[in-house]
Design an enzyme around this catalytic site. Structure first.
Site, PDB file in Angstrom:
ATOM      1  N   ARG A 122       0.859  -1.191   0.000  1.00  0.00           N
ATOM      2  CA  ARG A 122       0.000   0.000   0.000  1.00  0.00           C
ATOM      3  C   ARG A 122       0.892   1.236   0.000  1.00  0.00           C
ATOM      4  O   ARG A 122       1.920   1.272   0.697  1.00  0.00           O
ATOM      5  CB  ARG A 122      -0.915   0.040   1.229  1.00  0.00           C
ATOM      6  CG  ARG A 122      -2.138  -0.871   1.137  1.00  0.00           C
ATOM      7  CD  ARG A 122      -3.134  -0.462   0.039  1.00  0.00           C
ATOM      8  NE  ARG A 122      -4.277  -1.348  -0.039  1.00  0.00           N
ATOM      9  CZ  ARG A 122      -4.404  -2.404  -0.835  1.00  0.00           C
ATOM     10  NH1 ARG A 122      -3.408  -2.748  -1.650  1.00  0.00           N
ATOM     11  NH2 ARG A 122      -5.507  -3.121  -0.835  1.00  0.00           N
TER      12      ARG A 122
ATOM     13  N   GLU B  40      -2.303   7.610  -4.937  1.00  0.00           N
ATOM     14  CA  GLU B  40      -2.631   6.964  -6.224  1.00  0.00           C
ATOM     15  C   GLU B  40      -4.085   7.146  -6.660  1.00  0.00           C
ATOM     16  O   GLU B  40      -4.384   7.081  -7.858  1.00  0.00           O
ATOM     17  CB  GLU B  40      -2.295   5.465  -6.175  1.00  0.00           C
ATOM     18  CG  GLU B  40      -3.209   4.655  -5.268  1.00  0.00           C
ATOM     19  CD  GLU B  40      -2.835   3.171  -5.236  1.00  0.00           C
ATOM     20  OE1 GLU B  40      -1.646   2.853  -5.067  1.00  0.00           O
ATOM     21  OE2 GLU B  40      -3.737   2.333  -5.380  1.00  0.00           O
TER      22      GLU B  40
ATOM     23  N   HIS C 293      -0.661  -0.122  -9.618  1.00  0.00           N
ATOM     24  CA  HIS C 293      -1.389  -1.063  -8.750  1.00  0.00           C
ATOM     25  C   HIS C 293      -1.895  -2.264  -9.566  1.00  0.00           C
ATOM     26  O   HIS C 293      -3.085  -2.564  -9.581  1.00  0.00           O
ATOM     27  CB  HIS C 293      -2.557  -0.345  -8.050  1.00  0.00           C
ATOM     28  CG  HIS C 293      -2.942  -0.992  -6.752  1.00  0.00           C
ATOM     29  ND1 HIS C 293      -3.276  -0.287  -5.629  1.00  0.00           N
ATOM     30  CD2 HIS C 293      -3.046  -2.304  -6.389  1.00  0.00           C
ATOM     31  CE1 HIS C 293      -3.575  -1.104  -4.646  1.00  0.00           C
ATOM     32  NE2 HIS C 293      -3.434  -2.344  -5.081  1.00  0.00           N
TER      33      HIS C 293
HETATM   34  P1  NAD Z   1      -1.794 -11.064   5.164  1.00  0.00           P
HETATM   35  O1  NAD Z   1      -2.824 -10.542   6.094  1.00  0.00           O
HETATM   36  O2  NAD Z   1      -1.791 -12.514   4.818  1.00  0.00           O
HETATM   37  O3  NAD Z   1      -0.329 -10.709   5.733  1.00  0.00           O
HETATM   38  C1  NAD Z   1       0.008  -9.467   6.275  1.00  0.00           C
HETATM   39  C2  NAD Z   1       1.156  -9.690   7.245  1.00  0.00           C
HETATM   40  O4  NAD Z   1       1.595  -8.402   7.693  1.00  0.00           O
HETATM   41  C3  NAD Z   1       0.763 -10.509   8.492  1.00  0.00           C
HETATM   42  O5  NAD Z   1       1.680 -11.554   8.699  1.00  0.00           O
HETATM   43  C4  NAD Z   1       0.829  -9.480   9.604  1.00  0.00           C
HETATM   44  O6  NAD Z   1       1.213 -10.054  10.841  1.00  0.00           O
HETATM   45  C5  NAD Z   1       1.908  -8.547   9.076  1.00  0.00           C
HETATM   46  N1  NAD Z   1       1.913  -7.257   9.753  1.00  0.00           N
HETATM   47  C6  NAD Z   1       0.902  -6.625  10.415  1.00  0.00           C
HETATM   48  N2  NAD Z   1       1.350  -5.478  10.943  1.00  0.00           N
HETATM   49  C7  NAD Z   1       2.665  -5.385  10.607  1.00  0.00           C
HETATM   50  C8  NAD Z   1       3.675  -4.427  10.877  1.00  0.00           C
HETATM   51  N3  NAD Z   1       3.433  -3.341  11.646  1.00  0.00           N
HETATM   52  N4  NAD Z   1       4.906  -4.650  10.378  1.00  0.00           N
HETATM   53  C9  NAD Z   1       5.182  -5.750   9.645  1.00  0.00           C
HETATM   54  N5  NAD Z   1       4.267  -6.709   9.376  1.00  0.00           N
HETATM   55  C10 NAD Z   1       3.023  -6.515   9.836  1.00  0.00           C
HETATM   56  O7  NAD Z   1      -1.908 -10.158   3.865  1.00  0.00           O
HETATM   57  P2  NAD Z   1      -1.401 -10.519   2.387  1.00  0.00           P
HETATM   58  O8  NAD Z   1      -2.475 -11.217   1.656  1.00  0.00           O
HETATM   59  O9  NAD Z   1      -0.042 -11.123   2.463  1.00  0.00           O
HETATM   60  O10 NAD Z   1      -1.322  -9.048   1.749  1.00  0.00           O
HETATM   61  C11 NAD Z   1      -0.355  -8.113   2.207  1.00  0.00           C
HETATM   62  C12 NAD Z   1      -0.708  -6.751   1.655  1.00  0.00           C
HETATM   63  O11 NAD Z   1      -0.562  -6.768   0.241  1.00  0.00           O
HETATM   64  C13 NAD Z   1      -2.198  -6.354   1.858  1.00  0.00           C
HETATM   65  O12 NAD Z   1      -2.370  -5.710   3.098  1.00  0.00           O
HETATM   66  C14 NAD Z   1      -2.433  -5.396   0.732  1.00  0.00           C
HETATM   67  O13 NAD Z   1      -2.234  -4.082   1.198  1.00  0.00           O
HETATM   68  C15 NAD Z   1      -1.351  -5.747  -0.295  1.00  0.00           C
HETATM   69  N6  NAD Z   1      -1.892  -6.200  -1.595  1.00  0.00           N
HETATM   70  C16 NAD Z   1      -1.507  -5.546  -2.715  1.00  0.00           C
HETATM   71  C17 NAD Z   1      -1.986  -5.963  -3.960  1.00  0.00           C
HETATM   72  C18 NAD Z   1      -1.545  -5.282  -5.240  1.00  0.00           C
HETATM   73  O14 NAD Z   1      -2.168  -5.505  -6.287  1.00  0.00           O
HETATM   74  N7  NAD Z   1      -0.505  -4.486  -5.230  1.00  0.00           N
HETATM   75  C19 NAD Z   1      -2.863  -7.044  -4.023  1.00  0.00           C
HETATM   76  C20 NAD Z   1      -3.226  -7.699  -2.843  1.00  0.00           C
HETATM   77  C21 NAD Z   1      -2.734  -7.271  -1.629  1.00  0.00           C
END
Ligand code: NAD
Length: 344
Positions: free
Chosen positions: A231, A260, A292
């Site tokens: 994000r 964005e 994105h």
């Molecule tokens: P997820 O919930 O499986 O994993 C997120 C991880 O981040 C968890 O292990 C959590 O413990 C950890 N976390 C929470 N707070 C934290 C902190 N302060 N510091 C470090 N780690 C922390 O989520 P995911 O499915 O792996 O997705 C991760 C991120 O990817 C989503 O939040 C979303 O913003 C982003 N995303 C982007 C796209 C894209 O098209 N660019 C698509 C899907 C998801």
């Protein structure tokens, strides 16, 4: 037949939603407009709202949606930082697609790293102009370099496995580390000081907003590469731009940007971009910005459509909403969903 008001529609959204809508018995009205306080009234006479990452589901929009008698918003994405859950609680159910393809995002992250490091974006432009010079195209071997992964959930974990295939030395920071895993966890500061490459895979919330700021960058190795497919607001973009200018940061690949919403997903090629930080980043030879698009694979789009329509189907059939999320359960607090019911 239940009718869905579908906001921020792009042609690729329709491919799989149109494929599955009859199976679930839904009629979909595709609106190109983003959902926001000014457009929420368009949901009047529809049974459900479907929204995406850059729609505004804040306090005002929720108030407007309540006026239309909306009872459910189905997010066709995993992230939910654009939703005011407190305002929605008790009024509008929010469902999402928690996982649709960690591979899509993780593979795009590696594509960005390889492109950035081996200067593929620059080589592509050069050879199209019959410029076959190799000057300034030197990269480095990924083998044995240290990559720091911030957030080891579904996407972070998948990306770690890809990195291991490249024989990168992987370290990670996550306040909620995976138990009994082979991941080498370090503190946030250690990750900053030890990594040659840093990749962000954590959610955006009040703790992670501007996680990568001037202070964090100061701790990093000179020439560090920063990748963000998570994000935009995880990074203070102005601090990143300054660090790129003074060469503290060697390169950056950004699939997301904190402002964005005004730009991404639109063709603005004939317009003046009114954002000096974004223009500054895009102008740099050592920065790659994608719009994105990390999620954009057929597999992900198919899963997004299927799970979104399943979520709505469960809602209308009074079944459990396993993909519902509210301001209580998203903070890990008890809500009635824990008892196998809905959040409220
Ligand atoms: P997820 O919930 O499986 O994993 C997120 C991880 O981040 C968890 O292990 C959590 O413990 C950890 N976390 C929470 N707070 C934290 C902190 N302060 N510091 C470090 N780690 C922390 O989520 P995911 O499915 O792996 O997705 C991760 C991120 O990817 C989503 O939040 C979303 O913003 C982003 N995303 C982007 C796209 C894209 O098209 N660019 C698509 C899907 C998801």
């Amino acid at each position: 037949m239940k009718k869905i008001a579908f906001f921020d529609t792009k042609p690729y959204d329709k491919i799989y939603f149109d494929k599955f809508k009859d199976e679930f018995g839904f009629e979909i009205k595709y609106f190109e407009s983003k959902l926001n306080p000014d457009t929420a009234h368009m949901a009047t006479k529809y049974d459900a709202v479907c929204a995406f990452v850059n729609d505004d589901i804040g306090k005002e929009t929720i108030k407007e949606l309540c006026e239309t008698n909306a009872k459910i918003v189905a997010m066709r994405c995993a992230g939910y930082n654009n939703v005011n859950f407190k305002e929605a609680y008790g009024k509008i159910h929010i469902v999402r697609v928690p996982a649709y393809s960690p591979y899509a995002v993780a593979e795009h992250t590696m594509a960005l790293l390889l492109c950035l490091n081996r200067k593929i974006h620059r080589a592509f432009n050069r050879t199209r102009e019959y410029n076959f010079s190799l000057n300034s195209l030197i990269g480095f071997d990924l083998n044995q370099k240290t990559i720091g992964i911030i957030g080891t959930g579904k996407i972070g974990r998948t990306f770690i496995d890809i990195c291991k295939g490249f024989k990168l030395n992987v370290i990670a920071y996550d306040p909620y580390p995976q138990k009994n895993s082979d991941i080498k966890y370090v503190t946030f500061d250690e990750l900053c000081t030890e990594s040659d490459i840093i990749s962000l895979h954590c959610p955006l919330n009040k703790d992670t907003n501007h996680l990568i700021n001037e202070k964090a960058i100061e701790k990093m190795k000179k020439g560090v590469y920063i990748l963000n497919t998570s994000r935009g607001s995880l990074i203070d973009s102005e601090a990143l731009l300054n660090a790129l200018k003074n060469k503290k940061v060697g390169a950056a690949a950004l699939d997301v940007y904190e402002e964005e919403t005004d730009f991404f997903y639109e063709d603005l090629s004939f317009k003046i971009i009114n954002d000096d930080v974004l223009s500054g980043l895009i102008s740099m030879p050592n920065v790659i910005v994608t719009s994105h698009q990390a999620f954009l694979t057929h597999e992900a789009l198919k899963n997004i459509a299927y799970v979104t329509l399943s979520n709505l189907s469960h809602y209308f059939n009074n079944e459990n909403l396993e993909n519902e999320i509210c301001y209580k359960c998203h903070k890990g607090e008890e809500c009635s969903r824990k008892e196998g019911k809905r959040c409220f």
